[in-house]
Scaffold this motif. Structure first.
Motif, PDB file in Angstrom:
ATOM      1  N   ARG A  85      -5.827  -7.728   1.338  1.00  0.00           N
ATOM      2  CA  ARG A  85      -6.024  -9.149   1.046  1.00  0.00           C
ATOM      3  C   ARG A  85      -6.565  -9.377  -0.452  1.00  0.00           C
ATOM      4  O   ARG A  85      -6.529 -10.504  -0.769  1.00  0.00           O
ATOM      5  N   ALA A  86      -7.379  -8.478  -0.898  1.00  0.00           N
ATOM      6  CA  ALA A  86      -8.091  -8.626  -2.379  1.00  0.00           C
ATOM      7  C   ALA A  86      -7.068  -8.092  -3.290  1.00  0.00           C
ATOM      8  O   ALA A  86      -7.496  -8.436  -4.673  1.00  0.00           O
ATOM      9  N   ALA A  87      -6.002  -7.325  -3.111  1.00  0.00           N
ATOM     10  CA  ALA A  87      -5.160  -6.996  -4.216  1.00  0.00           C
ATOM     11  C   ALA A  87      -3.617  -7.161  -4.059  1.00  0.00           C
ATOM     12  O   ALA A  87      -3.073  -7.154  -2.843  1.00  0.00           O
ATOM     13  N   ASP A  88      -3.064  -7.034  -5.025  1.00  0.00           N
ATOM     14  CA  ASP A  88      -1.241  -7.254  -4.907  1.00  0.00           C
ATOM     15  C   ASP A  88      -0.670  -5.765  -4.584  1.00  0.00           C
ATOM     16  O   ASP A  88       0.079  -5.615  -3.796  1.00  0.00           O
ATOM     17  N   TRP A  89      -1.658  -4.632  -5.053  1.00  0.00           N
ATOM     18  CA  TRP A  89      -1.052  -3.405  -4.751  1.00  0.00           C
ATOM     19  C   TRP A  89      -2.251  -2.442  -4.598  1.00  0.00           C
ATOM     20  O   TRP A  89      -3.413  -2.555  -5.183  1.00  0.00           O
ATOM     21  N   VAL A  90      -2.204  -1.440  -3.665  1.00  0.00           N
ATOM     22  CA  VAL A  90      -3.196  -0.506  -3.398  1.00  0.00           C
ATOM     23  C   VAL A  90      -2.346   0.894  -3.391  1.00  0.00           C
ATOM     24  O   VAL A  90      -1.278   1.164  -2.599  1.00  0.00           O
ATOM     25  N   VAL A  91      -2.570   1.411  -4.370  1.00  0.00           N
ATOM     26  CA  VAL A  91      -2.373   3.008  -4.713  1.00  0.00           C
ATOM     27  C   VAL A  91      -3.066   3.958  -4.379  1.00  0.00           C
ATOM     28  O   VAL A  91      -4.247   4.081  -4.991  1.00  0.00           O
ATOM     29  N   CYS A  93       0.761  -1.123  -0.158  1.00  0.00           N
ATOM     30  CA  CYS A  93       0.038   0.159  -0.103  1.00  0.00           C
ATOM     31  C   CYS A  93       0.878   1.143  -0.247  1.00  0.00           C
ATOM     32  O   CYS A  93       1.595   1.439   0.973  1.00  0.00           O
ATOM     33  N   VAL A  94       0.627   2.034  -0.763  1.00  0.00           N
ATOM     34  CA  VAL A  94       1.695   3.302  -1.181  1.00  0.00           C
ATOM     35  C   VAL A  94       0.873   4.636  -1.468  1.00  0.00           C
ATOM     36  O   VAL A  94      -0.096   4.299  -2.231  1.00  0.00           O
ATOM     37  N   MET A  95       1.115   5.593  -0.940  1.00  0.00           N
ATOM     38  CA  MET A  95       0.530   6.818  -1.262  1.00  0.00           C
ATOM     39  C   MET A  95       1.301   7.805  -1.873  1.00  0.00           C
ATOM     40  O   MET A  95       2.384   7.955  -1.551  1.00  0.00           O
ATOM     41  N   PHE A  96       0.502   8.692  -2.766  1.00  0.00           N
ATOM     42  CA  PHE A  96       1.383   9.669  -3.304  1.00  0.00           C
ATOM     43  C   PHE A  96       0.676  11.051  -2.843  1.00  0.00           C
ATOM     44  O   PHE A  96      -0.399  11.203  -3.079  1.00  0.00           O
ATOM     45  N   ILE A  97       1.299  11.947  -2.417  1.00  0.00           N
ATOM     46  CA  ILE A  97       0.924  13.143  -1.930  1.00  0.00           C
ATOM     47  C   ILE A  97       1.760  14.354  -2.291  1.00  0.00           C
ATOM     48  O   ILE A  97       3.051  14.239  -2.422  1.00  0.00           O
ATOM     49  N   SER A  98       1.168  15.688  -2.420  1.00  0.00           N
ATOM     50  CA  SER A  98       2.035  16.815  -2.478  1.00  0.00           C
ATOM     51  C   SER A  98       1.582  17.845  -1.422  1.00  0.00           C
ATOM     52  O   SER A  98       0.599  17.992  -0.783  1.00  0.00           O
TER      53      SER A  98
END
Length: 233
Positions: free
Chosen positions: A157-163, A26-31
């Motif tokens: 659990r449902a995903a390989d990646w959460v962006v 799980c990775v988040m992008f923010i500015s």
């Protein structure tokens, strides 16, 4: 919004080294400010993740009132991905990650207010993009995000990646509220524009809220997108 996949190889390498709390990464992008290209970076990264996913990749837009991510794919954001398909309930049988004030919706079952957050499969990909059903809200009603660790554990659990595409801090503190649920946070800044003090201030805010900053994307829209691996200091 622009396709920056060809400029995000180092971002991908660093994010791939993250150790998930459980399940998918799980990775988040923010500015710090609006207009720094965060949504372009997040959507491009999510497309990269979807191509490598065995299950799926979820792209979560925390700016619920705008649904900019959904609109971008609906308008043909990239050529090698299709339009959003039918809606699926994103509540995952858990409490929602939002609250309505005043509560409730005008129609549907008593639980209809818990099912306003949906995901749509992007055709030709393994990417699911979120959408909030603003059209179901009552006039004058407000929606606000809230931390729901169980929802994040379930989507992992449902995903390989959460962006996660967070709105700029100057617009909303939503990203800060969710920072502790992430394996890593990547700051996006417009190169030669955002000052060092502003960058340091955003990093401090993220860490104060329990997040871990793993790097920055220095973005020149349409020209360059360079990645700085793990901030010094």
């Amino acid at each position: 919004m622009r396709d920056l996949r060809h400029k995000l190889d180092r971002t991908w390498m660093t994010a791939s080294r993250l150790t998930p709390q459980s399940g998918g990464r799980c990775v988040m992008f923010i500015s710090a400010r609006e207009g720094e290209g965060t949504s372009s970076v997040a959507a491009s990264f999510a497309l990269m993740a979807a191509r490598k996913s065995q299950k799926s990749t979820w792209l979560i837009d925390l700016d619920l009132r705008r649904n900019a991510m959904f609109a971008a794919f609906e308008n043909g954001f990239v050529r090698d991905a299709g339009e959003p398909g039918r809606a699926f309930d994103a509540s995952l049988k858990t409490d929602p990650i939002y609250t309505l004030t005043p509560p409730g919706v005008d129609r549907g079952s008593p639980n209809a207010a818990n099912k306003l957050f949906t995901v749509h499969e992007i055709k030709k990909t393994r990417l699911l993009v979120s959408r909030f059903r603003n059209e179901e809200m009552r006039a004058g009603q407000r929606v606000q995000l809230r931390t729901q660790p169980e929802w994040w554990r379930t989507v992992r659990r449902a995903a390989d990646w959460v962006v996660v595409d967070a709105p700029a801090l100057s617009r909303s503190p939503a990203g800060l509220a969710m920072a502790a649920q992430m394996d890593g946070v990547i700051i996006v800044m417009e190169a030669d524009s955002t000052g060092a003090e502003e960058l340091i201030g955003l990093r401090r805010e993220i860490e104060t809220h329990g997040g871990t900053v793993v790097g920055i994307v220095m973005n020149r829209m349409g020209a360059d997108a360079r990645f700085a691996d793990r901030l010094a200091g």
